[in-house]
Design a protein around this motif. Structure first.
Motif, PDB file in Angstrom:
ATOM      1  N   GLN A   1       0.815  -1.208   0.000  1.00 28.17           N
ATOM      2  CA  GLN A   1       0.000   0.000   0.000  1.00 28.17           C
ATOM      3  C   GLN A   1       0.854   1.267   0.000  1.00 28.17           C
ATOM      4  OE1 GLN A   1      -0.568  -2.695   1.697  1.00 28.17           O
ATOM      5  NE2 GLN A   1      -2.673  -3.311   1.271  1.00 28.17           N
ATOM      6  N   LEU A   2       2.122   1.122   0.330  1.00 31.17           N
ATOM      7  CA  LEU A   2       3.040   2.269   0.319  1.00 31.17           C
ATOM      8  C   LEU A   2       3.668   2.476  -1.052  1.00 31.17           C
ATOM      9  CD1 LEU A   2       4.807   1.646   3.750  1.00 31.17           C
ATOM     10  CD2 LEU A   2       2.848   3.117   3.257  1.00 31.17           C
ATOM     11  N   GLU A   3       3.391   1.554  -1.992  1.00 32.64           N
ATOM     12  CA  GLU A   3       3.908   1.673  -3.347  1.00 32.64           C
ATOM     13  C   GLU A   3       2.794   2.152  -4.283  1.00 32.64           C
ATOM     14  OE1 GLU A   3       5.220  -2.199  -4.369  1.00 32.64           O
ATOM     15  OE2 GLU A   3       6.655  -2.378  -2.719  1.00 32.64           O
ATOM     16  N   SER A   4       3.176   2.642  -5.431  1.00 32.17           N
ATOM     17  CA  SER A   4       2.183   3.054  -6.425  1.00 32.17           C
ATOM     18  C   SER A   4       1.531   1.811  -7.024  1.00 32.17           C
ATOM     19  CB  SER A   4       2.839   3.893  -7.521  1.00 32.17           C
ATOM     20  OG  SER A   4       3.857   3.149  -8.177  1.00 32.17           O
ATOM     21  N   ASP A   5       0.231   1.860  -7.235  1.00 35.17           N
ATOM     22  CA  ASP A   5      -0.526   0.732  -7.769  1.00 35.17           C
ATOM     23  C   ASP A   5      -0.329   0.653  -9.284  1.00 35.17           C
ATOM     24  OD1 ASP A   5      -2.257  -1.244  -8.422  1.00 35.17           O
ATOM     25  OD2 ASP A   5      -4.019  -0.353  -7.469  1.00 35.17           O
ATOM     26  N   PRO A   6       0.306  -0.408  -9.780  1.00 33.42           N
ATOM     27  CA  PRO A   6       0.548  -0.511 -11.231  1.00 33.42           C
ATOM     28  C   PRO A   6      -0.740  -0.640 -12.039  1.00 33.42           C
ATOM     29  CG  PRO A   6       1.105  -2.572 -10.132  1.00 33.42           C
ATOM     30  CD  PRO A   6       0.839  -1.576  -9.059  1.00 33.42           C
ATOM     31  N   TRP A   7      -1.845  -1.048 -11.395  1.00 32.33           N
ATOM     32  CA  TRP A   7      -3.098  -1.216 -12.131  1.00 32.33           C
ATOM     33  C   TRP A   7      -3.747   0.116 -12.508  1.00 32.33           C
ATOM     34  CZ3 TRP A   7      -5.470  -5.294 -14.329  1.00 32.33           C
ATOM     35  CH2 TRP A   7      -4.961  -6.552 -14.046  1.00 32.33           C
ATOM     36  N   GLU A   8      -3.296   1.207 -11.856  1.00 30.13           N
ATOM     37  CA  GLU A   8      -3.899   2.499 -12.154  1.00 30.13           C
ATOM     38  C   GLU A   8      -3.678   2.913 -13.607  1.00 30.13           C
ATOM     39  OE1 GLU A   8      -2.300   5.199  -9.315  1.00 30.13           O
ATOM     40  OE2 GLU A   8      -3.457   4.386  -7.609  1.00 30.13           O
ATOM     41  N   SER A   9      -2.571   2.503 -14.188  1.00 26.50           N
ATOM     42  CA  SER A   9      -2.280   2.865 -15.577  1.00 26.50           C
ATOM     43  C   SER A   9      -2.373   1.671 -16.515  1.00 26.50           C
ATOM     44  CB  SER A   9      -0.874   3.479 -15.669  1.00 26.50           C
ATOM     45  OG  SER A   9       0.112   2.562 -15.188  1.00 26.50           O
ATOM     46  N   ALA A  10      -2.914   0.546 -16.020  1.00 32.75           N
ATOM     47  CA  ALA A  10      -2.939  -0.681 -16.827  1.00 32.75           C
ATOM     48  C   ALA A  10      -3.807  -0.543 -18.067  1.00 32.75           C
ATOM     49  CB  ALA A  10      -3.422  -1.847 -15.970  1.00 32.75           C
ATOM     50  N   ILE A  11      -4.950   0.133 -17.958  1.00 32.96           N
ATOM     51  CA  ILE A  11      -5.877   0.228 -19.090  1.00 32.96           C
ATOM     52  C   ILE A  11      -5.242   0.965 -20.264  1.00 32.96           C
ATOM     53  CG2 ILE A  11      -6.930   2.384 -18.310  1.00 32.96           C
ATOM     54  CD1 ILE A  11      -8.760  -0.604 -19.928  1.00 32.96           C
ATOM     55  N   ALA A  12      -4.341   1.905 -19.953  1.00 32.75           N
ATOM     56  CA  ALA A  12      -3.679   2.665 -21.020  1.00 32.75           C
ATOM     57  C   ALA A  12      -2.469   1.909 -21.567  1.00 32.75           C
ATOM     58  CB  ALA A  12      -3.241   4.031 -20.487  1.00 32.75           C
ATOM     59  N   LYS A  13      -1.796   1.157 -20.704  1.00 32.08           N
ATOM     60  CA  LYS A  13      -0.583   0.461 -21.132  1.00 32.08           C
ATOM     61  C   LYS A  13      -0.870  -0.860 -21.829  1.00 32.08           C
ATOM     62  CE  LYS A  13       2.886   0.371 -18.246  1.00 32.08           C
ATOM     63  NZ  LYS A  13       3.675   0.178 -17.034  1.00 32.08           N
ATOM     64  N   TYR A  14      -2.041  -1.459 -21.542  1.00 33.51           N
ATOM     65  CA  TYR A  14      -2.327  -2.785 -22.090  1.00 33.51           C
ATOM     66  C   TYR A  14      -3.691  -2.809 -22.783  1.00 33.51           C
ATOM     67  CZ  TYR A  14       1.394  -3.656 -18.741  1.00 33.51           C
ATOM     68  OH  TYR A  14       2.551  -3.595 -18.042  1.00 33.51           O
ATOM     69  N   PRO A  15      -3.835  -2.084 -23.877  1.00 36.49           N
ATOM     70  CA  PRO A  15      -5.114  -2.102 -24.609  1.00 36.49           C
ATOM     71  C   PRO A  15      -5.322  -3.453 -25.296  1.00 36.49           C
ATOM     72  CG  PRO A  15      -3.466  -0.910 -25.867  1.00 36.49           C
ATOM     73  CD  PRO A  15      -2.831  -1.222 -24.533  1.00 36.49           C
ATOM     74  N   VAL A  16      -6.580  -3.770 -25.565  1.00 35.35           N
ATOM     75  CA  VAL A  16      -6.906  -5.012 -26.261  1.00 35.35           C
ATOM     76  C   VAL A  16      -6.243  -5.019 -27.635  1.00 35.35           C
ATOM     77  CG1 VAL A  16      -8.766  -6.400 -27.244  1.00 35.35           C
ATOM     78  CG2 VAL A  16      -9.065  -5.293 -25.017  1.00 35.35           C
ATOM     79  N   GLY A  17      -5.573  -6.103 -27.953  1.00 40.57           N
ATOM     80  CA  GLY A  17      -4.882  -6.236 -29.233  1.00 40.57           C
ATOM     81  C   GLY A  17      -3.405  -5.923 -29.158  1.00 40.57           C
ATOM     82  N   ALA A  18      -2.952  -5.356 -28.022  1.00 43.14           N
ATOM     83  CA  ALA A  18      -1.535  -5.008 -27.887  1.00 43.14           C
ATOM     84  C   ALA A  18      -0.690  -6.278 -27.817  1.00 43.14           C
ATOM     85  CB  ALA A  18      -1.311  -4.166 -26.637  1.00 43.14           C
ATOM     86  N   ARG A  19       0.434  -6.248 -28.489  1.00 39.83           N
ATOM     87  CA  ARG A  19       1.369  -7.367 -28.470  1.00 39.83           C
ATOM     88  C   ARG A  19       2.492  -7.053 -27.504  1.00 39.83           C
ATOM     89  NH1 ARG A  19       3.624 -10.806 -33.604  1.00 39.83           N
ATOM     90  NH2 ARG A  19       5.235 -11.984 -32.497  1.00 39.83           N
ATOM     91  N   LEU A  20       2.757  -7.963 -26.538  1.00 44.43           N
ATOM     92  CA  LEU A  20       3.693  -7.690 -25.459  1.00 44.43           C
ATOM     93  C   LEU A  20       4.589  -8.897 -25.213  1.00 44.43           C
ATOM     94  CD1 LEU A  20       0.906  -6.459 -23.053  1.00 44.43           C
ATOM     95  CD2 LEU A  20       2.372  -4.944 -24.352  1.00 44.43           C
ATOM     96  N   LYS A  21       5.586  -8.676 -24.361  1.00 42.34           N
ATOM     97  CA  LYS A  21       6.451  -9.769 -23.901  1.00 42.34           C
ATOM     98  C   LYS A  21       6.244  -9.936 -22.405  1.00 42.34           C
ATOM     99  CE  LYS A  21      10.293  -9.831 -27.211  1.00 42.34           C
ATOM    100  NZ  LYS A  21      10.086 -11.239 -27.593  1.00 42.34           N
ATOM    101  N   GLY A  22       6.293 -11.158 -21.933  1.00 41.78           N
ATOM    102  CA  GLY A  22       6.131 -11.424 -20.511  1.00 41.78           C
ATOM    103  C   GLY A  22       6.820 -12.719 -20.121  1.00 41.78           C
ATOM    104  N   ALA A  23       6.946 -12.925 -18.805  1.00 44.63           N
ATOM    105  CA  ALA A  23       7.599 -14.125 -18.287  1.00 44.63           C
ATOM    106  C   ALA A  23       6.561 -15.006 -17.590  1.00 44.63           C
ATOM    107  CB  ALA A  23       8.707 -13.755 -17.306  1.00 44.63           C
ATOM    108  N   VAL A  24       6.667 -16.312 -17.804  1.00 41.92           N
ATOM    109  CA  VAL A  24       5.747 -17.267 -17.184  1.00 41.92           C
ATOM    110  C   VAL A  24       6.092 -17.375 -15.698  1.00 41.92           C
ATOM    111  CG1 VAL A  24       4.896 -19.638 -17.171  1.00 41.92           C
ATOM    112  CG2 VAL A  24       5.539 -18.549 -19.338  1.00 41.92           C
ATOM    113  N   THR A  25       5.119 -17.073 -14.825  1.00 41.04           N
ATOM    114  CA  THR A  25       5.356 -17.121 -13.380  1.00 41.04           C
ATOM    115  C   THR A  25       4.727 -18.343 -12.721  1.00 41.04           C
ATOM    116  OG1 THR A  25       3.406 -15.739 -12.996  1.00 41.04           O
ATOM    117  CG2 THR A  25       5.534 -14.626 -13.187  1.00 41.04           C
ATOM    118  N   ASN A  26       3.637 -18.837 -13.294  1.00 39.86           N
ATOM    119  CA  ASN A  26       2.956 -19.974 -12.679  1.00 39.86           C
ATOM    120  C   ASN A  26       2.190 -20.743 -13.747  1.00 39.86           C
ATOM    121  OD1 ASN A  26       2.145 -21.663 -10.591  1.00 39.86           O
ATOM    122  ND2 ASN A  26       0.298 -20.478 -10.165  1.00 39.86           N
ATOM    123  N   ILE A  27       2.181 -22.072 -13.624  1.00 43.17           N
ATOM    124  CA  ILE A  27       1.491 -22.927 -14.591  1.00 43.17           C
ATOM    125  C   ILE A  27       0.470 -23.774 -13.846  1.00 43.17           C
ATOM    126  CG2 ILE A  27       1.754 -24.787 -16.284  1.00 43.17           C
ATOM    127  CD1 ILE A  27       4.581 -23.802 -16.810  1.00 43.17           C
TER     128      ILE A  27
END
Length: 568
Positions: free
Chosen positions: A269-295
């Motif tokens: 709660q003392l950090e900035s919430d990354p979800w606040e800007s998620a809608i702008a950073k990850y629009p539908v159709g955007a192509r991104l890179k990510g790392a697999v954390t859990n299967i």
């Protein structure tokens, strides 16, 4: 005047008992007051009004571990065990007096629920002995402190408060607890500390304990729970990945329950919430890179940035690999390309797709292999309705049994090819949406029926004999062509000869020519040929013209005569 008789010893005892309450009450077994007349050899001489004094050890007048302060002339209470022993002395006990007085006092305190003061002076099996002002109580090991204590030495011979848990005077049994006092004291301290805390307050604390579900943080006399989900926005499997016991951490008070005195803490709660800007950073159709954390069985979680993960459902992982565990497609920590399929800010969920990050193999196949083009692949599987052929791009095409071969039924055509065999086929149709590719094998055959099929077979009739050329040798028979450029047809293995040893396709070679009989036409006007039928027809004709085996001529003689006549 008559003289008074001299009182006997029994008379003296009777008078004494009368002065102390009568013979029935008795002098012995009572607590009386006495005066210290002398102190010698660690004993005190005490006069209680009897004909002789009693001797009591000085240690009975002190608490364990403390020096004696008794002086000559002090008035004390003692218990009269016997008026006189063999030495003529009164048998007195300060311990018994203190015990009786202590029991009276302890019963009152126990009934009122009050604390009592005592001293731990000995160790016994399962716990310790405590002196409660003369009465000995049992302190179980589990009731010494709120946490297990390895060394009780510093607590020995030290006056401190206890809580009586149980007492039975008849049996002389008392059970006390030091832990109850500490818990009560801590509860009072916690109550006072909680009054000074408010939700949203930021405070420093020390990590005291770590569990699978979080960590307990000491806020200066009161503990708060830092749940694992409130340590960081990033996925954490165990709190020890971020904090350790003894660490000083800055936390925010998320929630306070003053009734249960429970405090919930948070670090993220003392950090900035990354979800606040998620809608702008990850629009539908955007192509991104990510790392697999859990299967999991239903998909894989991909970390797009610290604190933001998306789920790739198993159905969105591969175009071609169906009904397989996600762990066979991706692995933990693997970096993958993904496409955003959907985002729900309210539920903080992002749906991702891996297969959308690569081209649709069916669309790519359609571009490279339009309808009518020729392809080659391995027979992957045979079903009751057709063959599946492995093609470029890791896709499969299906040859329906009606498109395998001309002139034979679909069931028979399925037996012409086996799993693992390489075959050529023609692309009949590609449906990218339904992920289907339709192929045909018979459409590659030379002279296959077309709009001019009737012309190609116009010179043929059922029962007629034609010269054919072998185009292809298969396990199930021969692909042949009538004449130089006539219609093609198929001769099944069973029609390659009358005898079993003649029904072997491998005795023929491509380009070889021989006569065969037209046995019929299929619905597409493609002819069916048979060597066996021609042999039987010729044999029948020879028998009719040149004799009967019943006349004594052998079949070889008859056929030999027929061949001689044909040659002349």
């Amino acid at each position: 005047m008559a003289s008074m008789p001299t009182p006997t010893r029994d008379d003296f005892e009777a008078l004494l008992n009368e002065s102390l309450g009568g013979a029935e009450g008795g002098f012995e077994g009572r607590v009386v007051k006495g005066t210290v007349t002398a102190i010698e050899n660690d004993h005190a001489m005490i006069d209680v009004g009897l004909k002789s004094e009693g001797r009591v050890a000085l240690r009975e007048f002190t608490m364990p571990g403390q020096p004696s302060t008794l002086q000559v002339g002090d008035e004390v209470e003692v218990y009269v065990d016997r008026v006189e022993n063999l030495n003529g002395e009164a048998v007195l006990s300060r311990d018994r007096a203190r015990r009786e007085a202590a029991w009276d006092k302890l019963e009152v305190e126990f009934t009122a629920g009050n604390r009592v003061e005592g001293v731990i002076f000995g160790r016994v099996k399962g716990g310790f002995t405590v002196d409660l002002g003369g009465a000995v109580a049992f302190l179980p090991g589990s009731q010494v402190d709120v946490r297990p204590v390895r060394d009780v030495g510093p607590l020995m011979d030290l006056a401190q408060p206890f809580q009586i848990l149980k007492m039975d005077r008849r049996r002389g049994n008392i059970v006390v607890s030091r832990r109850a006092i500490l818990e009560e004291t801590r509860a009072e301290q916690r109550s006072g500390l909680i009054q000074n805390l408010v939700e949203g307050q930021v405070i420093d604390g020390v990590v005291k304990n770590i569990t699978d579900y979080g960590a307990f943080v000491d806020l200066g006399g009161i503990d708060g729970l830092l749940h694992v989900t409130d340590i960081s926005y990033k996925r954490i499997n165990h709190p020890s990945e971020v904090i350790n016991i003894g660490d000083t951490v800055k936390v925010q008070i998320v929630r306070i329950n003053r009734d249960t005195q429970r405090i919930s803490l948070g670090m993220k709660q003392l950090e900035s919430d990354p979800w606040e800007s998620a809608i702008a950073k990850y629009p539908v159709g955007a192509r991104l890179k990510g790392a697999v954390t859990n299967i999991t069985e239903y998909g894989a979680f991909i970390e797009l940035e610290a604190g933001i993960e998306g789920l790739v459902h198993v159905s969105e992982m591969s175009w071609t690999k169906k009904n397989v565990h996600p762990g066979k497609i991706v692995s933990t920590s693997q970096e993958v390309d993904v496409v955003v399929l959907d985002i729900d800010m309210e539920k903080r969920r992002i749906s991702l797709g891996i297969k959308q990050a690569v081209s649709n193999p069916w669309e790519s196949f359609a571009e490279k292999h339009p309808v009518g083009s020729q392809v080659e692949g391995e027979v992957k599987n045979a079903t009751e309705f057709g063959l599946f052929i492995g093609l470029d791009g890791d896709v499969d095409g299906m040859v329906h049994m009606s498109d395998i071969a001309w002139g034979i039924s679909g069931e028979d055509a399925l037996h012409l090819h086996r799993k693992g065999e390489m075959v050529k086929a023609v692309v009949l149709d590609v449906d990218s949406e339904k992920e289907r590719i339709s192929l045909g094998i018979k459409q590659l055959e030379k002279g296959a029926p077309t709009a001019g099929a009737a012309v190609a077979t116009s010179g043929m009739k059922k029962g007629g004999t034609v010269t054919v050329t072998v185009l292809e040798v298969r396990d199930g028979g021969l692909e042949v062509q009538a004449g130089e450029d006539g219609a093609t047809g198929f001769i099944k293995r069973a029609d390659l000869g009358r005898d079993r040893d003649e029904q072997r396709p491998d005795r023929f070679q491509v380009g070889q020519k021989f006569d065969a009989m037209v046995t019929g036409f299929d619905r597409s006007k493609k002819p069916n040929f048979s060597i066996k039928a021609l042999q039987l027809a010729e044999e029948k004709q020879a028998v009719e013209q040149y004799g009967s085996s019943d006349s004594g001529a052998s079949l070889g003689d008859i056929l030999g005569e027929a061949l001689k006549q044909r040659g002349s």
